[in-house]
Scaffold this motif. Structure first.
Motif, mmCIF file in Angstrom:
data_model
loop_
_atom_site.group_PDB
_atom_site.id
_atom_site.type_symbol
_atom_site.label_atom_id
_atom_site.label_comp_id
_atom_site.label_asym_id
_atom_site.label_seq_id
_atom_site.Cartn_x
_atom_site.Cartn_y
_atom_site.Cartn_z
ATOM 1 N N GLU A 85 97.699 57.199 64.364
ATOM 2 C CA GLU A 85 96.527 57.027 63.082
ATOM 3 C C GLU A 85 95.537 56.459 63.615
ATOM 4 O O GLU A 85 95.321 55.364 64.011
ATOM 5 C CB GLU A 85 97.201 56.171 61.876
ATOM 6 N N LEU A 86 94.216 57.158 63.633
ATOM 7 C CA LEU A 86 93.079 56.670 64.548
ATOM 8 C C LEU A 86 91.733 56.471 63.529
ATOM 9 O O LEU A 86 91.848 56.486 62.329
ATOM 10 C CB LEU A 86 92.791 57.378 65.766
ATOM 11 N N GLY A 87 90.507 56.561 64.016
ATOM 12 C CA GLY A 87 89.423 56.316 63.391
ATOM 13 C C GLY A 87 89.090 57.568 62.743
ATOM 14 O O GLY A 87 89.597 58.766 62.666
ATOM 15 N N SER B 261 98.259 43.231 64.950
ATOM 16 C CA SER B 261 96.974 42.800 65.775
ATOM 17 C C SER B 261 97.112 41.503 65.772
ATOM 18 O O SER B 261 97.631 40.438 64.529
ATOM 19 C CB SER B 261 95.858 43.123 64.748
ATOM 20 N N GLU B 262 96.469 40.889 66.888
ATOM 21 C CA GLU B 262 96.484 39.347 67.157
ATOM 22 C C GLU B 262 95.467 38.672 66.136
ATOM 23 O O GLU B 262 95.571 37.337 66.235
ATOM 24 C CB GLU B 262 95.886 39.218 68.684
ATOM 25 N N LEU B 263 94.639 39.428 65.512
ATOM 26 C CA LEU B 263 93.649 38.743 64.327
ATOM 27 C C LEU B 263 94.402 38.276 62.932
ATOM 28 O O LEU B 263 94.299 37.592 62.142
ATOM 29 C CB LEU B 263 92.542 39.676 64.131
ATOM 30 N N GLU C 197 79.556 58.224 64.911
ATOM 31 C CA GLU C 197 80.092 57.218 65.435
ATOM 32 C C GLU C 197 80.733 56.286 64.068
ATOM 33 O O GLU C 197 80.168 56.013 63.400
ATOM 34 C CB GLU C 197 79.644 56.336 66.419
ATOM 35 N N GLU C 198 82.038 55.979 64.472
ATOM 36 C CA GLU C 198 82.758 54.965 63.263
ATOM 37 C C GLU C 198 82.101 53.513 63.545
ATOM 38 O O GLU C 198 82.077 52.905 64.461
ATOM 39 C CB GLU C 198 84.264 55.019 63.733
ATOM 40 N N VAL C 199 81.364 53.183 62.243
ATOM 41 C CA VAL C 199 80.794 51.778 62.414
ATOM 42 C C VAL C 199 81.896 50.578 61.851
ATOM 43 O O VAL C 199 81.827 49.432 62.368
ATOM 44 C CB VAL C 199 79.508 51.797 61.296
ATOM 45 N N GLY D 254 95.066 52.309 65.251
ATOM 46 C CA GLY D 254 93.939 51.722 65.588
ATOM 47 C C GLY D 254 92.999 52.715 66.243
ATOM 48 O O GLY D 254 92.690 53.790 65.585
ATOM 49 N N SER D 255 92.276 52.101 67.003
ATOM 50 C CA SER D 255 90.918 52.887 67.537
ATOM 51 C C SER D 255 91.419 54.078 68.267
ATOM 52 O O SER D 255 92.350 53.969 69.079
ATOM 53 C CB SER D 255 89.905 51.614 68.101
ATOM 54 N N THR D 256 90.366 54.871 68.339
ATOM 55 C CA THR D 256 90.594 56.142 68.954
ATOM 56 C C THR D 256 90.787 55.844 70.506
ATOM 57 O O THR D 256 91.640 56.385 71.345
ATOM 58 C CB THR D 256 89.739 57.315 68.824
HETATM 59 P P1 NAD Z 1 92.397 48.437 68.049
HETATM 60 O O1 NAD Z 1 92.587 49.907 68.648
HETATM 61 O O2 NAD Z 1 91.382 47.425 68.841
HETATM 62 O O3 NAD Z 1 93.894 47.689 67.964
HETATM 63 C C1 NAD Z 1 95.048 48.103 67.199
HETATM 64 C C2 NAD Z 1 95.993 47.706 67.733
HETATM 65 O O4 NAD Z 1 96.284 47.901 69.228
HETATM 66 C C3 NAD Z 1 96.057 45.923 67.810
HETATM 67 O O5 NAD Z 1 97.618 45.436 67.649
HETATM 68 C C4 NAD Z 1 95.867 45.589 69.233
HETATM 69 O O6 NAD Z 1 96.310 44.347 69.622
HETATM 70 C C5 NAD Z 1 96.557 46.656 69.942
HETATM 71 N N1 NAD Z 1 96.089 47.118 71.285
HETATM 72 C C6 NAD Z 1 94.858 46.755 72.018
HETATM 73 N N2 NAD Z 1 94.763 47.231 73.190
HETATM 74 C C7 NAD Z 1 95.964 47.905 73.552
HETATM 75 C C8 NAD Z 1 96.521 48.452 74.568
HETATM 76 N N3 NAD Z 1 95.878 48.771 75.822
HETATM 77 N N4 NAD Z 1 97.757 49.054 74.528
HETATM 78 C C9 NAD Z 1 98.473 49.168 73.176
HETATM 79 N N5 NAD Z 1 97.974 48.328 72.251
HETATM 80 C C10 NAD Z 1 96.651 47.793 72.215
HETATM 81 O O7 NAD Z 1 92.033 48.695 66.528
HETATM 82 P P2 NAD Z 1 91.566 47.486 65.636
HETATM 83 O O8 NAD Z 1 90.280 47.065 65.952
HETATM 84 O O9 NAD Z 1 92.649 46.420 65.443
HETATM 85 O O10 NAD Z 1 91.538 48.502 64.187
HETATM 86 C C11 NAD Z 1 90.404 49.074 64.015
HETATM 87 C C12 NAD Z 1 90.570 50.807 64.116
HETATM 88 O O11 NAD Z 1 91.853 51.238 63.792
HETATM 89 C C13 NAD Z 1 89.569 51.479 63.793
HETATM 90 O O12 NAD Z 1 89.171 52.477 64.631
HETATM 91 C C14 NAD Z 1 90.163 52.506 62.523
HETATM 92 O O13 NAD Z 1 89.536 53.539 62.270
HETATM 93 C C15 NAD Z 1 91.464 52.298 62.976
HETATM 94 N N6 NAD Z 1 92.370 52.383 61.875
HETATM 95 C C16 NAD Z 1 93.203 53.802 61.730
HETATM 96 C C17 NAD Z 1 93.901 53.924 60.356
HETATM 97 C C18 NAD Z 1 94.581 55.271 60.050
HETATM 98 O O14 NAD Z 1 95.475 55.212 59.409
HETATM 99 N N7 NAD Z 1 94.108 56.507 60.777
HETATM 100 C C19 NAD Z 1 94.189 52.892 59.688
HETATM 101 C C20 NAD Z 1 93.402 51.867 59.847
HETATM 102 C C21 NAD Z 1 92.738 51.579 61.011
#
Ligand code: NAD
Length: 507
Positions: A271-273, A196-198, A402-404, A248-250
């Motif tokens: 692995e999503l929300g 992540s960029e953060l 919804e996921e908060v 990341g996010s769904t």
């Molecule tokens: P995010 O989806 O915003 O970003 C995740 C990653 O995807 C980052 O590196 C981001 O730069 C990249 N990204 C953003 N846009 C993209 C695109 N268009 N194409 C490809 N990559 C892109 O998620 P987040 O805000 O970093 O993390 C929070 C989310 O992650 C929550 O929904 C959480 O539930 C989920 N999460 C799931 C698990 C799991 O194991 N199931 C674990 C941790 C977090």
């Protein structure tokens, strides 16, 4: 704003450790800057000062990193060496994570706002996963079939999949990349990682240390700092990437899967929300359940895919349960992540803080009862949200569905096990769930009825690297960890051997 919950500051000696680091991307065994010369910075959400400056990689660096990984896969030693040699490198990597744990935990705490003490624990968990993956490296094997008739013998061999792209989120930077990378390496793959960029710091430090300290050949692991668009998007559609593993996010996960399908039909793992419920029956160990509910929702400020963000309490015990939860939530130490006593640190960034606050507002508008919290804390940088609890939540309310991704708990009630299962399963997600009951029938029937990748009985967010992790439905695709984790990064090849003369097709 209000001042009901006390803010715990850090002492000046801890604050004196805050320094900005300058990073480079890692491509083909070299530290590189972006060809454009562009950089971006990260401010600590807890202190609002710059703590990291990273190259802003774009399409050029992404294509270069994929080319380096492809070269390392096609020509390099990594996929060709013995599993024992790969095991040694992966095990050494576990040791180097332990050796750097204090420094890397500080990087993560400053970038993410999570308590330093927790970040340090996560380093140990991450190292443990590398150890587990090292052990698996030598157990990747196929199958033989020797019962196919006198003239036929079959072998199923496992081959490394190729170049894998790993995209990770900000909430557990090193831990989540450790759920993917050592298994891909154990299988013999090469990788391009986009953190992540953060929170890019520790993934970049890891890549350099893997080569310089653990002996990983150049180009096997490449790390790009940059934004989802263009870097993540390019990796998803890249024709030379054979598999993409995304956490990341769904919403973004769906776009990754769509690009993967539209380009070269690369393998996708997601692995999503989650909207993970804890279900509390009247015969539960209430003390233990109360503590696990607080841990479940407030661990990592609720910024956790596994967050136990909704609980279902049996209607006969709900009133008293909520009363006790509220009393305990008010005692949670919220404050500067560098204070060793703090359990709840800063929210990742202002934009996300506003999203959480808007969820809190919507819950009130839709009729949920705010029992405690719900407001920004008085603090130096305004990035702390009070531990929040809503009661009277109904299954159709937004806050129940919804996921908060913040420190906000929804309390629902249920009459019987059937109703509990209906409510548990009536959301888009299915990552994890728990059931609390001392009765074995109640507990196991409930566990069977929940559609979730992990179900805990009388505990929450517990487990071991031996146990697979992943989601049902919109919580994901595929599993991480467990004995088959490395197999996810392999292809199965069937080899059929004919023994003796073959009867001709054309007489
Ligand atoms: P995010 O989806 O915003 O970003 C995740 C990653 O995807 C980052 O590196 C981001 O730069 C990249 N990204 C953003 N846009 C993209 C695109 N268009 N194409 C490809 N990559 C892109 O998620 P987040 O805000 O970093 O993390 C929070 C989310 O992650 C929550 O929904 C959480 O539930 C989920 N999460 C799931 C698990 C799991 O194991 N199931 C674990 C941790 C977090």
């Amino acid at each position: 704003m209000n001042d009901k919950v006390i803010f715990y500051a850090a002492d000046p000696s801890a604050l004196a450790q805050i320094k900005s680091k300058t990073y480079r991307a890692r491509i083909g065994g070299k530290d590189v800057e972006a060809a454009s010369g562009k950089t971006f910075e990260r401010r600590s959400p807890a202190h609002d000062v710059v703590v990291g400056v990273y190259p802003e990689c774009g399409l050029v660096e992404t294509d270069n990193a994929v080319a380096a990984a492809k070269q390392a896969f096609e020509k390099g030693p990594w996929p060709r060496m013995s599993a024992a040699e790969r095991e040694a490198v992966i095990r050494k990597s576990a040791q180097l994570i332990r050796a750097h744990a204090k420094d890397w935990a500080l990087v993560e705490s400053l970038e993410s706002g999570k308590p330093y003490a927790q970040a340090l624990e996560e380093m140990g968990w991450a190292a443990g996963i590398w150890d587990y993956a090292a052990g698996l490296a030598r157990h990747i094997h196929g199958e033989t079939y020797n019962q196919l008739g006198e003239q036929t013998m079959g072998l199923v061999v496992r081959e490394p999949l190729g170049v894998v792209a790993l995209i990770t989120p900000w909430n557990f930077p090193l831990l989540i990349v450790s759920q993917k990378l050592p298994f891909a390496l154990a299988a013999g793959c090469t990788a391009v990682v986009k953190p992540s960029e953060l929170t890019s710091g520790t993934t970049l430090l890891l890549a350099k240390a893997l080569e310089e300290e653990a002996g990983l050949p150049a180009g096997v692991v490449n790390v790009l700092s940059g934004f989802g668009n263009p870097v993540g998007a390019r990796l998803s559609e890249h024709p030379d990437v054979d598999m993409i593993s995304f956490t990341g996010s769904t919403g973004v996960g769906k776009s990754v899967a769509a690009s993967a399908a539209a380009s070269n039909l690369k393998k996708v793992a997601l692995e999503l929300g989650g909207k993970n419920p804890q279900v509390i029956f009247p015969d539960a160990d209430i003390e233990a359940a109360l503590d696990a509910v607080l841990f479940g929702v407030y661990f990592n400020m609720g910024e956790c895919c596994n967050s136990g963000s909704r609980i279902l309490v049996h209607e006969t015990i709900a009133e008293d349960f909520v009363k006790q939860l509220v009393a305990r939530a008010k005692k949670i130490k919220v404050g500067d992540p560098l204070n060793p006593d703090v359990k709840l640190g800063a929210i990742i960034e202002p934009k996300h803080k506003l999203k959480i606050l808007s969820h809190i507002e919507t819950a009130q508008k839709e009729g949920a009862k705010l029992e405690t919290g719900g407001q920004l804390m008085k603090s130096p940088c305004g990035c702390y949200i009070e531990p929040t609890i809503f009661s009277g939540v109904k299954p159709q309310m937004t806050i129940a569905r919804e996921e908060v991704f913040g420190p906000v708990l929804s309390v629902l009630t249920f009459k019987d096990a059937d109703e509990a299962a209906r409510i548990v399963n009536d959301v888009a997600y299915g990552l994890s769930a728990s059931v609390w009951s001392k009765d074995v029938d109640t507990a196991f029937k409930a566990a069977r009825s929940f559609r979730a990748g992990t179900v805990w009985i009388n505990t929450f967010m517990d487990g071991a690297n031996e146990l697979p992790f992943g989601g049902y439905r919109q919580s994901g695709l595929g599993r991480e960890l467990g004995k088959d984790a490395a197999l996810e990064y392999t292809e199965a090849k069937t080899i059929v051997l004919h023994l003796g003369g073959r009867s001709p097709w054309l007489n």
